[in-house]
Write a protein that holds these residues in place. Structure first.
Motif, PDB file in Angstrom:
ATOM      1  N   ALA A  68       0.841  -1.209   0.000  1.00 41.98           N
ATOM      2  CA  ALA A  68       0.000   0.000   0.000  1.00 41.98           C
ATOM      3  C   ALA A  68       0.872   1.254   0.000  1.00 41.98           C
ATOM      4  N   PHE A  69       1.952   1.210   0.754  1.00 41.97           N
ATOM      5  CA  PHE A  69       2.868   2.350   0.811  1.00 41.97           C
ATOM      6  C   PHE A  69       3.533   2.592  -0.550  1.00 41.97           C
ATOM      7  N   ASP A  77       1.660   0.339 -11.139  1.00 41.29           N
ATOM      8  CA  ASP A  77       0.684  -0.358 -10.302  1.00 41.29           C
ATOM      9  C   ASP A  77       1.372  -1.490  -9.551  1.00 41.29           C
ATOM     10  N   VAL A  78       1.739  -1.207  -8.319  1.00 46.74           N
ATOM     11  CA  VAL A  78       2.512  -2.168  -7.524  1.00 46.74           C
ATOM     12  C   VAL A  78       1.685  -3.422  -7.210  1.00 46.74           C
ATOM     13  N   SER A  79       0.368  -3.285  -7.209  1.00 44.82           N
ATOM     14  CA  SER A  79      -0.473  -4.462  -6.927  1.00 44.82           C
ATOM     15  C   SER A  79      -0.355  -5.504  -8.047  1.00 44.82           C
ATOM     16  N   LYS A  80       0.110  -5.059  -9.218  1.00 48.60           N
ATOM     17  CA  LYS A  80       0.273  -5.983 -10.352  1.00 48.60           C
ATOM     18  C   LYS A  80       1.648  -6.640 -10.368  1.00 48.60           C
ATOM     19  N   PRO A  82       4.051  -9.244  -9.481  1.00 48.76           N
ATOM     20  CA  PRO A  82       3.937 -10.584  -8.904  1.00 48.76           C
ATOM     21  C   PRO A  82       5.128 -10.918  -8.008  1.00 48.76           C
ATOM     22  N   LEU A  83       4.959 -11.951  -7.207  1.00 50.84           N
ATOM     23  CA  LEU A  83       6.067 -12.438  -6.383  1.00 50.84           C
ATOM     24  C   LEU A  83       7.236 -12.796  -7.311  1.00 50.84           C
ATOM     25  N   GLY A  84       8.407 -12.253  -7.011  1.00 49.27           N
ATOM     26  CA  GLY A  84       9.563 -12.518  -7.859  1.00 49.27           C
ATOM     27  C   GLY A  84       9.609 -11.660  -9.112  1.00 49.27           C
ATOM     28  N   GLY A  85       8.706 -10.686  -9.200  1.00 50.06           N
ATOM     29  CA  GLY A  85       8.659  -9.851 -10.399  1.00 50.06           C
ATOM     30  C   GLY A  85       9.466  -8.572 -10.243  1.00 50.06           C
ATOM     31  N   ALA A  86       9.727  -7.916 -11.372  1.00 51.31           N
ATOM     32  CA  ALA A  86      10.427  -6.634 -11.409  1.00 51.31           C
ATOM     33  C   ALA A  86       9.521  -5.620 -12.096  1.00 51.31           C
ATOM     34  N   GLN A  87       9.568  -4.385 -11.645  1.00 50.97           N
ATOM     35  CA  GLN A  87       8.706  -3.353 -12.223  1.00 50.97           C
ATOM     36  C   GLN A  87       9.435  -2.009 -12.237  1.00 50.97           C
ATOM     37  N   GLY A 255       4.627   7.367 -20.034  1.00 49.06           N
ATOM     38  CA  GLY A 255       3.236   7.216 -19.637  1.00 49.06           C
ATOM     39  C   GLY A 255       2.848   5.763 -19.376  1.00 49.06           C
ATOM     40  N   TRP A 256       3.532   4.827 -20.031  1.00 45.14           N
ATOM     41  CA  TRP A 256       3.241   3.390 -19.830  1.00 45.14           C
ATOM     42  C   TRP A 256       3.540   2.931 -18.404  1.00 45.14           C
ATOM     43  N   ALA A 257       4.385   3.663 -17.694  1.00 48.12           N
ATOM     44  CA  ALA A 257       4.736   3.289 -16.313  1.00 48.12           C
ATOM     45  C   ALA A 257       3.992   4.168 -15.303  1.00 48.12           C
ATOM     46  N   VAL A 258       2.996   4.906 -15.790  1.00 54.21           N
ATOM     47  CA  VAL A 258       2.240   5.837 -14.933  1.00 54.21           C
ATOM     48  C   VAL A 258       0.785   5.366 -14.907  1.00 54.21           C
ATOM     49  N   LYS A 259       0.347   4.909 -13.730  1.00 56.54           N
ATOM     50  CA  LYS A 259      -1.014   4.378 -13.595  1.00 56.54           C
ATOM     51  C   LYS A 259      -1.773   5.279 -12.630  1.00 56.54           C
ATOM     52  N   GLU A 260      -2.358   6.339 -13.190  1.00 55.61           N
ATOM     53  CA  GLU A 260      -3.002   7.367 -12.357  1.00 55.61           C
ATOM     54  C   GLU A 260      -4.095   6.791 -11.462  1.00 55.61           C
ATOM     55  N   GLU A 261      -4.757   5.703 -11.922  1.00 57.41           N
ATOM     56  CA  GLU A 261      -5.881   5.139 -11.168  1.00 57.41           C
ATOM     57  C   GLU A 261      -5.460   4.588  -9.805  1.00 57.41           C
ATOM     58  N   THR A 262      -4.145   4.419  -9.583  1.00 52.28           N
ATOM     59  CA  THR A 262      -3.693   3.911  -8.286  1.00 52.28           C
ATOM     60  C   THR A 262      -3.641   5.022  -7.233  1.00 52.28           C
ATOM     61  N   GLY A 263      -3.752   6.268  -7.656  1.00 51.50           N
ATOM     62  CA  GLY A 263      -3.775   7.378  -6.710  1.00 51.50           C
ATOM     63  C   GLY A 263      -2.433   7.708  -6.083  1.00 51.50           C
ATOM     64  N   PHE A 264      -1.355   7.429  -6.791  1.00 50.63           N
ATOM     65  CA  PHE A 264      -0.025   7.743  -6.239  1.00 50.63           C
ATOM     66  C   PHE A 264       0.196   9.255  -6.172  1.00 50.63           C
ATOM     67  N   ILE A 265       1.187   9.655  -5.402  1.00 52.74           N
ATOM     68  CA  ILE A 265       1.502  11.083  -5.278  1.00 52.74           C
ATOM     69  C   ILE A 265       1.912  11.620  -6.651  1.00 52.74           C
TER      70      ILE A 265
END
Lengths: 364, 128
Positions: A68-69, A77-80, A82-87, A255-265
């Motif tokens: 969440a932090f 979108d950090v919720s996407k 996966p375990l062992g994934g890179a973003q 823009g592909w790495a920007v997911k406004e719907e997550t409500g990040f700062i």
């Protein structure tokens, strides 16, 4: 900068032994080149090279609110993840300006590792700590001293590392612990060269042994000089050149790495920017004649200044001047002819498509 | 890349340029130290024949992959010849800085300016 204040990686003596030219970089004494930038660049494009990138920082985030932090401060979108994934993501200010660009790995459901740029590490850490106050279930830790980092890149990189690994290496954009020569190493299928390869996060005490093993198996030591030409050929952004607090990721083409719907700062401002269209766009370009554009050169059209070069070099693969720069949106289409003011000489250039290498026109 | 060397028959400028004097004509280039500091030279932007150069002022640019650097005139005069082959093979500046890597020939306006340049021994001392 005083020599005595510069930090050294655990591989400093290895660099000296390999004939490195060592220079101050982001507070570290780092190898800019060994035998020569062109040869090192070529080794990564055709064989395998190893870079010491231990100057890069690490921040670990753990706890039930870790996700969440991170979702609150990172643009992707950090919720996407996966375990062992890179973003890949941006760390943004409330106005959308870029504090840093980062890779984050999910090592366990509630345990993340974020790799920072050396020049931004302290600033990033302060931002993480400050924002984490609102997330008592997230624990942020500076882990920069816990890791040395090597990037092994090139068409033969995986084969070389696999030969002394206990299990198959993680695939692209994933990470996991492996034993390399019996030493536990976090292996990530990421890199900054456009070639296949891995990045190795290593206990500093083990770094020299892994370095020696890579060299013994034929990896060419590669310095920061070729790291820059390699990344620019494939149009990867460099913080401080192409990304900065005064510019936003939409203008930067991220823009592909920007997911406004997550409500990040920064999400609100960036949603507006995306909807309205940025006032400038980062474009890759090639010079069509002689000359090499450099950071800070003005980009012109019909004599009028319409942008600025943020990265420029000679492409060792293409043997022409290449770069990236911010231009007004109406000049951003591939094929647009521009001029670049290279210290008083106006050089013709053309907006190209990403990546600049491989070049489809000449390499089929 | 060639090994470090600083020929005895040249005069040296603190900006790591050399001059070879032949009467009132001098050949200019950059020293082994300069080309080593630059790294692989990928581009030489030559001045034009007929251009006036002034001692201690830049007269040309060399670029390595990483950066651009000015080349300083060790002496004043008028350029009478330019090493145009460096346009196609700028790496010669690295491989043969005192031979085929020469940059320009200059008709000197004041031969006495040579008094201000260093000989080999003094230049070597300045590098250490």
């Amino acid at each position: 900068m005083q020599q005595t204040t510069l930090k050294r990686t655990p591989l400093f003596e290895r660099h000296q032994a390999a004939g490195a030219k060592l220079v101050p970089f982001a507070g570290w004494e780092m190898p800019v080149q060994y035998a020569g930038i062109r040869g090192e660049h070529e080794a990564v494009r055709t064989d395998v090279g190893v870079f010491d990138v231990s100057h890069m920082g690490e921040i670990e985030t753990r706890g039930e609110q870790a996700e969440a932090f991170l979702q609150r401060i990172l643009s992707n979108d950090v919720s996407k993840l996966p375990l062992g994934g890179a973003q890949y993501s941006l760390l943004c200010k409330p106005d959308g300006g870029v504090i840093d660009d980062l890779f984050t790995y999910r090592l366990a459901p509630d345990h993340f590792l974020t790799v920072t740029n050396a020049s931004n590490h302290e600033k990033d850490l302060a931002w993480f700590v400050e924002q984490a106050r609102e997330f008592p279930g997230a624990v942020v830790r500076d882990s920069a001293d816990d890791y040395a980092m090597l990037a092994v890149q090139g068409p033969r990189a995986r084969e070389v590392v696999q030969a002394f690994a206990d299990q198959p290496l993680p695939s692209r954009m994933t990470a996991g612990r492996r034993l390399l020569t019996g030493r536990s190493v976090l292996v990530a299928g990421t890199g900054y060269t456009g070639e296949d390869g891995v990045e190795l996060l290593i206990d500093p005490a083990d770094a020299s042994a892994i370095w020696d093993e890579l060299l013994k198996r034929g990896a060419t030591p590669v310095g920061l000089g070729a790291r820059d030409t390699l990344r620019l050929e494939v149009c990867f952004h460099l913080y401080g050149n192409d990304l900065m607090e005064e510019r936003d990721p939409i203008a930067a083409g991220l823009g592909w790495a920007v997911k406004e719907e997550t409500g990040f700062i920064g999400a609100d401002v960036l949603a507006q920017t995306r909807a309205a269209g940025p006032t400038e766009k980062l474009v890759p370009f090639k010079l069509t004649d002689k000359g090499i554009a450099r950071q800070g050169n003005a980009i012109l059209s019909g004599g009028e200044e319409i942008g600025v070069v943020t990265s420029g070099t000679l492409s060792p693969s293409l043997d022409v001047g290449i770069g990236m720069g911010y231009v007004r949106p109406e000049f951003a289409a591939p094929g647009t002819e521009l001029e670049i003011d290279v210290r008083g000489k106006v050089r013709p250039a053309v907006v190209a498509t990403k990546p600049l290498y491989p070049d489809e026109e000449t390499d089929g | 890349m060639a090994d470090a060397s600083y020929p005895e028959d040249l005069l040296y400028h603190p900006e790591h340029d050399w001059a070879k004097i032949d009467g009132d004509v001098a050949t200019f280039g950059v020293t082994w130290y300069a080309q080593d500091a630059l790294g692989e030279v990928v581009y030489f932007d030559p001045p034009e024949v007929g251009t006036t150069v002034t001692k201690d002022e830049p007269y040309a640019e060399v670029e390595s992959v990483k950066a651009v650097s000015d080349v300083f005139a060790p002496l004043s005069g008028e350029i009478i010849e330019v090493n145009t082959s460096l346009g196609d093979t700028p790496e010669t500046i690295n491989s043969d800085p005192y031979g085929d890597g020469w940059m320009v020939k200059v008709k000197l306006s004041d031969v006495s300016e040579t008094d201000a340049l260093m000989d080999q021994a003094t230049y070597l001392e300045s590098l250490s």
